[in-house]
Design an enzyme around this catalytic site. Sequence first.
Site, mmCIF file in Angstrom:
data_model
loop_
_atom_site.group_PDB
_atom_site.id
_atom_site.type_symbol
_atom_site.label_atom_id
_atom_site.label_comp_id
_atom_site.label_asym_id
_atom_site.label_seq_id
_atom_site.Cartn_x
_atom_site.Cartn_y
_atom_site.Cartn_z
ATOM 1 N N GLU A 1 -1.601 11.361 3.935
ATOM 2 C CA GLU A 1 -2.672 11.299 4.994
ATOM 3 C C GLU A 1 -2.535 12.552 6.042
ATOM 4 O OE1 GLU A 1 -3.716 6.901 6.516
ATOM 5 O OE2 GLU A 1 -1.632 7.099 6.208
ATOM 6 N N GLU B 1 0.691 -1.005 -0.110
ATOM 7 C CA GLU B 1 -0.118 -0.065 0.056
ATOM 8 C C GLU B 1 0.716 1.156 0.136
ATOM 9 O OE1 GLU B 1 -3.187 0.322 3.042
ATOM 10 O OE2 GLU B 1 -2.715 2.424 3.255
#
Length: 317
Positions: free
Chosen positions: A165, A160
Amino acid sequence: MNGALLVLAATAAAPPQPSPPVAPGQGWSLVWADEFNGSAIDPRNWTLANDCWGGGNAERQCYTDRPANAALKDGMLLITARRERFTGPAFPADQRTTPDKQGQATRAFTSARLATQGKAAWRYGRIEVRARLPQGQGMWPAIWMLPEDNRYGAWAASGEIDIMEAVNLGEPCTTGEPGCPAGLEQGILGTLHFGGVWPANQHRGATTAMQGALDGFHTYAVEWSPQAITWLIDGTPFQIQRPGDWFTRGSATAGAPFDQRFHLVLNLAVGGRLPEERNKGGVNHKGFPKQMAVDWVHVWQCADDPASTARCEASGD
């Protein structure tokens, strides 16, 4: 005379043509883009999630495909988190394979998650997203990538890539901590997930403080090649990871699992373990709706060598 005036008026009223995307450097070729200039989200580019699963992170929202949660306006994609009680499928569509996962769940918030899965995926290149992020305790916007084929196994053995974020932007934090230069949360995270299938997964990443206005637009990017993955904000690198920094139990091949095609995900989560365990804790229920605005998405590859970035102007060593 009147006809000429009408022609002139129509010409004056014609909207200006949008400028073509500017390449990040010499040698880059645009291979995919969404400028969000239409009247509706393009189904050829994106699939919207419809579930109340919580992402495996104890998030508090239901994702919906309603325009109330994801829509285009003024040339932007608006992902809107709302405080409203909502009932929907308890699990994502790909997990509803047994009777125990075909029920419903009710959450206190709604939001949206869009993915290019099955529509567009890339192996190497530069992925750029210009976005404005929401602030507040419990808000968790993300721009990230998942493997298109899971060649090396279920999460996180096939990897991933978290391009960006952010959690709890604008909330009080301890000055001097990563992402907290002045007592208010400005942290932007860039992370890789890899290793084995959960719970044997591992991760590695870095946090940097957003420069400039928290409520402004910034460009979040990764430059990804067989030699390295570099994270950038507004064109400035803040982290580089190389194949020796990651691995997968699904293969002994050098560079795996980040040697496969990955698709893009854009979402705005409410709550979850990551934001709720930081800053003031929990989720502040005030100030909704909250929005993540995305101006555009650009995907570039090296024109001379699409499988690499070696012949393109790079952002880091």
